[in-house]
Each structure stands twice: as structure tokens, then as C-alpha cells.
Scaffold this motif. Structure first.
Motif, mmCIF file in Angstrom:
data_model
loop_
_atom_site.group_PDB
_atom_site.id
_atom_site.type_symbol
_atom_site.label_atom_id
_atom_site.label_comp_id
_atom_site.label_asym_id
_atom_site.label_seq_id
_atom_site.Cartn_x
_atom_site.Cartn_y
_atom_site.Cartn_z
ATOM 1 N N VAL A 66 0.838 -1.204 0.000
ATOM 2 C CA VAL A 66 0.000 0.000 0.000
ATOM 3 C C VAL A 66 0.868 1.247 0.000
ATOM 4 N N LEU A 67 1.913 1.256 0.830
ATOM 5 C CA LEU A 67 2.816 2.399 0.905
ATOM 6 C C LEU A 67 3.548 2.608 -0.411
ATOM 7 N N CYS A 68 3.957 1.524 -1.051
ATOM 8 C CA CYS A 68 4.668 1.633 -2.333
ATOM 9 C C CYS A 68 3.783 2.247 -3.410
ATOM 10 N N VAL A 69 2.543 1.774 -3.497
ATOM 11 C CA VAL A 69 1.623 2.323 -4.498
ATOM 12 C C VAL A 69 1.355 3.795 -4.203
ATOM 13 N N PHE A 70 1.182 4.125 -2.923
ATOM 14 C CA PHE A 70 0.947 5.512 -2.543
ATOM 15 C C PHE A 70 2.131 6.392 -2.923
ATOM 16 N N LEU A 71 3.356 5.940 -2.630
ATOM 17 C CA LEU A 71 4.551 6.712 -2.960
ATOM 18 C C LEU A 71 4.712 6.877 -4.467
ATOM 19 N N ALA A 72 4.254 5.880 -5.219
ATOM 20 C CA ALA A 72 4.427 5.936 -6.669
ATOM 21 C C ALA A 72 3.480 6.926 -7.336
ATOM 22 N N VAL A 73 2.305 7.147 -6.737
ATOM 23 C CA VAL A 73 1.300 7.979 -7.401
ATOM 24 C C VAL A 73 1.004 9.264 -6.657
ATOM 25 N N VAL A 74 1.577 9.453 -5.464
ATOM 26 C CA VAL A 74 1.214 10.587 -4.634
ATOM 27 C C VAL A 74 1.680 11.901 -5.254
ATOM 28 N N SER A 75 0.899 12.936 -5.014
ATOM 29 C CA SER A 75 1.248 14.287 -5.434
ATOM 30 C C SER A 75 0.712 15.253 -4.377
ATOM 31 N N ASN A 76 1.122 16.509 -4.457
ATOM 32 C CA ASN A 76 0.650 17.506 -3.493
ATOM 33 C C ASN A 76 -0.865 17.658 -3.535
ATOM 34 N N GLU A 77 -1.416 17.628 -4.753
ATOM 35 C CA GLU A 77 -2.855 17.773 -4.899
ATOM 36 C C GLU A 77 -3.589 16.584 -4.270
ATOM 37 N N MET A 78 -3.025 15.381 -4.450
ATOM 38 C CA MET A 78 -3.648 14.190 -3.881
ATOM 39 C C MET A 78 -3.644 14.243 -2.366
ATOM 40 N N VAL A 79 -2.542 14.682 -1.773
ATOM 41 C CA VAL A 79 -2.467 14.785 -0.311
ATOM 42 C C VAL A 79 -3.521 15.749 0.204
ATOM 43 N N ARG A 80 -3.677 16.898 -0.471
ATOM 44 C CA ARG A 80 -4.695 17.867 -0.050
ATOM 45 C C ARG A 80 -6.093 17.278 -0.169
ATOM 46 N N ASP A 81 -6.353 16.548 -1.265
ATOM 47 C CA ASP A 81 -7.673 15.936 -1.450
ATOM 48 C C ASP A 81 -7.964 14.906 -0.362
#
Length: 267
Positions: A118-133
Motif C-alpha cells: 500500500v505504501l509503495c503504491v501511494f509513494l508511486a502515485v502521490v502528489s501535493n494535490e492528492m495529499v490535499r484531497d
């Protein structure tokens, strides 16, 4: 003695596990950078390199999961079913402790692996906009749900986690049970182990069909005083599933222990 066995088992497996996890996490970050660069550059060479990084990331996740599964099964096989078994079974402990040490360590590493994925997939696709959402959704959820729904939410999470832990343990015990049966024979031990595993799977499929058919024809008697809500039905189903898995795990555990005690053939 169980504590010492667990400590030794975690040390023996940990040095391989953390290397695999580190490789997965590093390539996940690299995959994130690659996906960002693919959107911003038209250079064919750089694009080719970025694609290769993404392919390496996917292959690392697949190979990592396979290697972890093979390693944990191999630990049970090597320590208890090969020549090392002569030493292991002379230790001042019981077969129960030997099996439990393998089972507990395997379940822990499988759960850690799920979190790592789960952490790997999150790190691979995460962006600033995603974190805010995500933060906005979490804040809105906390503001919307009342205490009643929040408690149900906590109960659902705990039930899912419990079922996940129990299901993982049962899957491990199914492997252990099959191998313990196979290595009770004099010849073709590996073949007997594989055959036993598939027999277990076949029996489980039959039981699943029987249970599904039985539940589908059950009806609530007329005038039955209790009417379950959707949430109560969910809780009852989860507890029932967990209970069934516990019974199944107990069967596989007994098969494993009895075969190691009575039928194991290390020659």
C-alpha cells in the motif's frame, strides 16, 4: 522458549525482508519521479529510461511478493522437514512452539508486506494535490459522521483486520498441513505435499459450495421477533466468517502438529 524461537526467526528472516522492502520503497519513489518526468519531457531517451524504471518497479513488486512467500514457506520446510529437523526437534521445546513460532513470524511478515505494498503504491502515485484531497476527505468524513456511525466504522475496521489476520494464518497453516502430510511418506515427499495442498483446496471448495447453498435457501421464520439492520447483518457476517476461519485454522493446525509428532519421516 517460544520467545527465543520468535526472536531467532525474526532475525533469520528480517535481514532478507528489509532488503526487499527497501528496494520496493526506493523504486516506488523512482517510479513517482519517472511518471512526473514522462509528462514534462519529449526526449525519447529520457522517456525510455523512465519507462524502464516503471517496469522495474512493477517487476520488483511482483518478484518481491513471490520471494517473500517462498522464503517464509522455505523456512518451515528447511527447519522442520529436512536434516535441520533433527536439531530442531531435539531442542527443549514442544512441536506446538516450533509451529507457532513459524506461524506467528510468517503472519507478521505477510501483514507488513501488505502495508508495504500500500505504501509503495501511494509513494508511486502521490502528489501535493492528492495529499490535499485526502486530507479534505478525512476532515469532511469526521465532520459528517456522528458518534454512532464512527463507532460502527471503528468496528468494521477492526473486524476486517481480524479477518485478515485469521485468513492469513489459515493460508499459512494450509501450506504447513500439506507439507507435514507429504513429508510423512518415504518417497515423493514433495509430490505428496503438492497433492495434499490441492486436496485441501478441493475440499474447501466443496464446503464453500455447500455453505453457500445452505445459506441461500434459509429463510427467516414468520413472526421472528428480531429484525436485523444492514449494519447488524454486516457485523454478524464478519463474526461468522472469522469464526469459520478459526475452526478451519484449528483443523489445519491439528493436522500439522499431529503429523510432525507421529508421521514425520526425515530420512
Amino acid at each position: 522458549m517460544l520467545r527465543k524461537l520468535l526472536k531467532h526467526e525474526f532475525r533469520a528472516t528480517g535481514r532478507f525482508m528489509w532488503v526487499i522492502y527497501l528496494a520496493m520503497l526506493v523504486l516506488s519513489v523512482a517510479a513517482n519521479v519517472s511518471m512526473r518526468m514522462l509528462d514534462r519531457t519529449d526526449n525519447s531517451i529520457l522517456n525510455g529510461i523512465m519507462v524502464m524504471v516503471l517496469v522495474a518497479w512493477v517487476l520488483t513488486l511482483i518478484i518481491g511478493g513471490v520471494m517473500i512467500t517462498v522464503l517464509l514457506i522455505q523456512r518451515f520446510y528447511k527447519n522442520l522437514l529436512t536434516d535441520e529437523g533433527y536439531l530442531m526437534f531435539t531442542l527443549p521445546t514442544t512441536v506446538h512452539h516450533l509451529v507457532l513460532s513459524k506461524l506467528i513470524v510468517t503472519v507478521v511478515w505477510f501483514l507488513v508486506t501488505m502495508v508495504a505494498y500500500v505504501l509503495c503504491v501511494f509513494l508511486a502515485v502521490v502528489s501535493n494535490e492528492m495529499v490535499r484531497d485526502i486530507l479534505d476527505v478525512v476532515r469532511s468524513a469526521f465532520a459528517y459522521f456522528s458518534l454512532k456511525y464512527a463507532m460502527n466504522g471503528v468496528a468494521i475496521v477492526l473486524e476486517v483486520l481480524l479477518l485478515l489476520v485469521v485468513s492469513t494464518a489459515v493460508s499459512c497453516l494450509q501450506f504447513y498441513g500439506a507439507m507435514s502430510i507429504g513429508y510423512g511418506f518415504t518417497n515423493h515427499k514433495g509430490l505428496w505435499s503438492v497433492a495434499s495442498y490441492f486436496v485441501f483446496g478441493f475440499v474447501l471448495q466443496i464446503l464453500a459450495v455447500i455453505v453457500t447453498a445452505a445459506t441461500s435457501i434459509l429463510t427467516v421464520p414468520a413472526g421472528f421477533p428480531v429484525s436485523l439492520t444492514a449494519m447488524q447483518t454486516w457485523h454478524l457476517a464478519m463474526l461468522g466468517s472469522t469464526g469459520a476461519m478459526l475452526v478451519l485454522g484449528a483443523v489445519f493446525y491439528i493436522i500439522t502438529v499431529l503429523n510432525l509428532q507421529k508421521r514425520l519421516n526425515l530420512s
